[in-house]
Design a protein around this motif. Structure first.
Motif, short mmCIF file in Angstrom:
data_model
loop_
_atom_site.label_atom_id
_atom_site.label_comp_id
_atom_site.label_asym_id
_atom_site.label_seq_id
_atom_site.Cartn_x
_atom_site.Cartn_y
_atom_site.Cartn_z
N VAL A 125 -9.60 -14.42 -14.53
CA VAL A 125 -8.52 -14.54 -15.52
C VAL A 125 -9.08 -14.82 -16.90
CG1 VAL A 125 -6.55 -15.96 -16.23
CG2 VAL A 125 -6.72 -15.16 -13.87
N PRO A 181 -3.51 -18.78 -22.54
CA PRO A 181 -2.04 -18.70 -22.55
C PRO A 181 -1.44 -19.55 -21.43
CG PRO A 181 -3.04 -16.52 -22.68
CD PRO A 181 -4.14 -17.48 -22.33
N GLU A 215 0.01 -22.08 -25.79
CA GLU A 215 -1.41 -22.04 -25.43
C GLU A 215 -1.99 -23.43 -25.21
OE1 GLU A 215 -3.43 -18.28 -27.68
OE2 GLU A 215 -2.92 -19.98 -28.96
N SER A 272 1.20 -19.06 -20.01
CA SER A 272 1.91 -18.20 -19.07
C SER A 272 1.12 -17.96 -17.78
CB SER A 272 2.24 -16.86 -19.73
OG SER A 272 1.06 -16.19 -20.16
N VAL A 273 -0.22 -18.11 -17.82
CA VAL A 273 -1.01 -17.85 -16.61
C VAL A 273 -0.98 -19.03 -15.64
CG1 VAL A 273 -2.57 -16.35 -17.90
CG2 VAL A 273 -3.23 -18.74 -17.51
N SER A 325 -11.94 -13.95 -18.00
CA SER A 325 -12.57 -12.72 -18.47
C SER A 325 -11.55 -11.76 -19.06
CB SER A 325 -13.30 -12.03 -17.32
OG SER A 325 -14.32 -12.84 -16.80
N ALA A 326 -10.31 -11.84 -18.58
CA ALA A 326 -9.28 -10.91 -19.01
C ALA A 326 -8.52 -11.35 -20.26
CB ALA A 326 -8.28 -10.69 -17.87
N ILE A 327 -8.23 -12.67 -20.37
CA ILE A 327 -7.28 -13.05 -21.42
C ILE A 327 -7.65 -14.30 -22.23
CG2 ILE A 327 -5.27 -11.90 -20.44
CD1 ILE A 327 -5.88 -15.64 -19.92
N ALA A 328 -8.80 -14.90 -21.98
CA ALA A 328 -9.18 -16.13 -22.70
C ALA A 328 -10.00 -15.76 -23.94
CB ALA A 328 -9.97 -17.06 -21.79
N HIS A 329 -9.36 -15.80 -25.10
CA HIS A 329 -10.00 -15.40 -26.35
C HIS A 329 -10.68 -16.59 -27.02
CE1 HIS A 329 -7.99 -11.56 -26.08
NE2 HIS A 329 -6.82 -12.16 -25.97
#
Length: 306
Positions: A266, A302, A227, A304-305, A268-272
């Motif tokens: 992106v 992540p 990360e 990975s994105v 909105s989907a996976i950034a915690h």
């Protein structure tokens, strides 16, 4: 290790006015050991009285002058190892932490043995240590930054569990030489640090230092194997969250060439995001110097994105 700074180099502020304990050339891979002190917790355990302390709280070891570091650059501090000693400490200081009202007005202090089986937090609870650095930073352009609170754009007492072996901490350079200091090792700490002092421990943080030219940062960021973590600082907490997410957005758009819509979707989907350490982001009220104002938050992208 190639260099060792023992705990006699402890200071109680991040300042460019301090005489450097060491001067290094960045990017050589040389390992620097920063020894930290737990003497304040030993004295609290022995005496149970803040008025009997003969040492200060939260010293940092250093500073290290990094050759070639200039304002607008960033240090990349890779944490290779944290060597714990034989014990840690659980301490409740009256008036501090989320549990201050239930712990009462008396000092609680417990010695936590650490051995090959783990950290003996109670007679029946032995946890595997997860050592981390609580306080890491560079010097401000002027004045002195506290080693207790708040957290600053240059780092400080952030108490982030991600400041652990295997991570690289990026810190803004505000003065020539940067003046890197490290302190406040924890043997193990739950995120959010309900007690405000975690399981404190004396130890040696072994790091190497690289210099990233022309990398202006307004807050620290951390790189792990998986990360990128952006530190948000602000008052109130929503301002902290906004700033952390903005830094992530600019990382994607400006540094990696993403179009704004892709970054927005992106994230909105996976950034915690999470609450970070409890030290706050603004100077505390002088009448209540251990009560944090503002918030420290972390925002995770992540790898990975990318």
């Amino acid at each position: 290790m190639d260099h060792f700074l023992d705990k006699t180099h402890g200071k109680f502020g991040f300042s460019p006015e301090e005489t450097p304990a060491l001067r290094i050339t960045p990017g050589t891979g040389e390992l620097i050991g920063f020894e930290t002190s737990d003497e304040v917790y030993r004295q609290l355990h022995e005496h149970g009285d803040i008025d009997k302390l003969t040492v200060g709280i939260n010293p940092i070891t250093g500073p290290v002058y990094v050759e070639g570091a200039e304002p607008g650059d960033a240090l990349a501090v890779t944490i290779h190892e944290i060597r714990l000693k034989d014990c840690g400490w659980s301490v409740s200081l009256p008036g501090t932490g989320a549990l201050q009202h239930v712990m009462g007005s008396e000092i609680f202090a417990r010695r936590i043995p650490i051995d090959e089986t783990g950290a003996h937090v109670t007679k029946r609870h032995i946890f595997t240590p997860r050592p981390m650095i609580g306080c890491i930073g560079t010097a401000p352009a002027e004045g002195v930054n506290s080693t207790i609170m708040p957290s600053y754009g240059q780092g400080g007492n952030m108490d982030l569990t991600e400041c652990r072996p295997g991570s690289t901490v990026y810190l803004p350079v505000m003065v020539d030489g940067a003046y890197l200091s490290i302190g406040d090792i924890h043997a193990i700490m739950a995120e959010g640090e309900s007690s405000f002092v975690a399981i404190e421990a004396e130890g040696i943080a072994v790091v190497s230092v690289d210099l990233v030219k022309n990398m202006p940062l307004r807050a620290p960021r951390i790189e792990t194997d998986d990360e990128w973590i952006f530190v948000g600082l602000g008052d109130p907490v929503q301002e902290s969250i906004t700033r952390g997410y903005e830094d992530m957005f600019h990382f994607l758009v400006d540094d990696h060439g993403w179009v704004a819509g892709d970054a927005y979707a992106v994230m909105s989907a996976i950034a915690h995001s999470r609450l970070g350490g409890p030290t706050g982001s603004s100077e505390p009220d002088p009448l209540h110097p251990m009560a944090p104002i503002g918030a420290v938050t972390t925002h995770r992208l992540p790898k990975s994105v990318l």
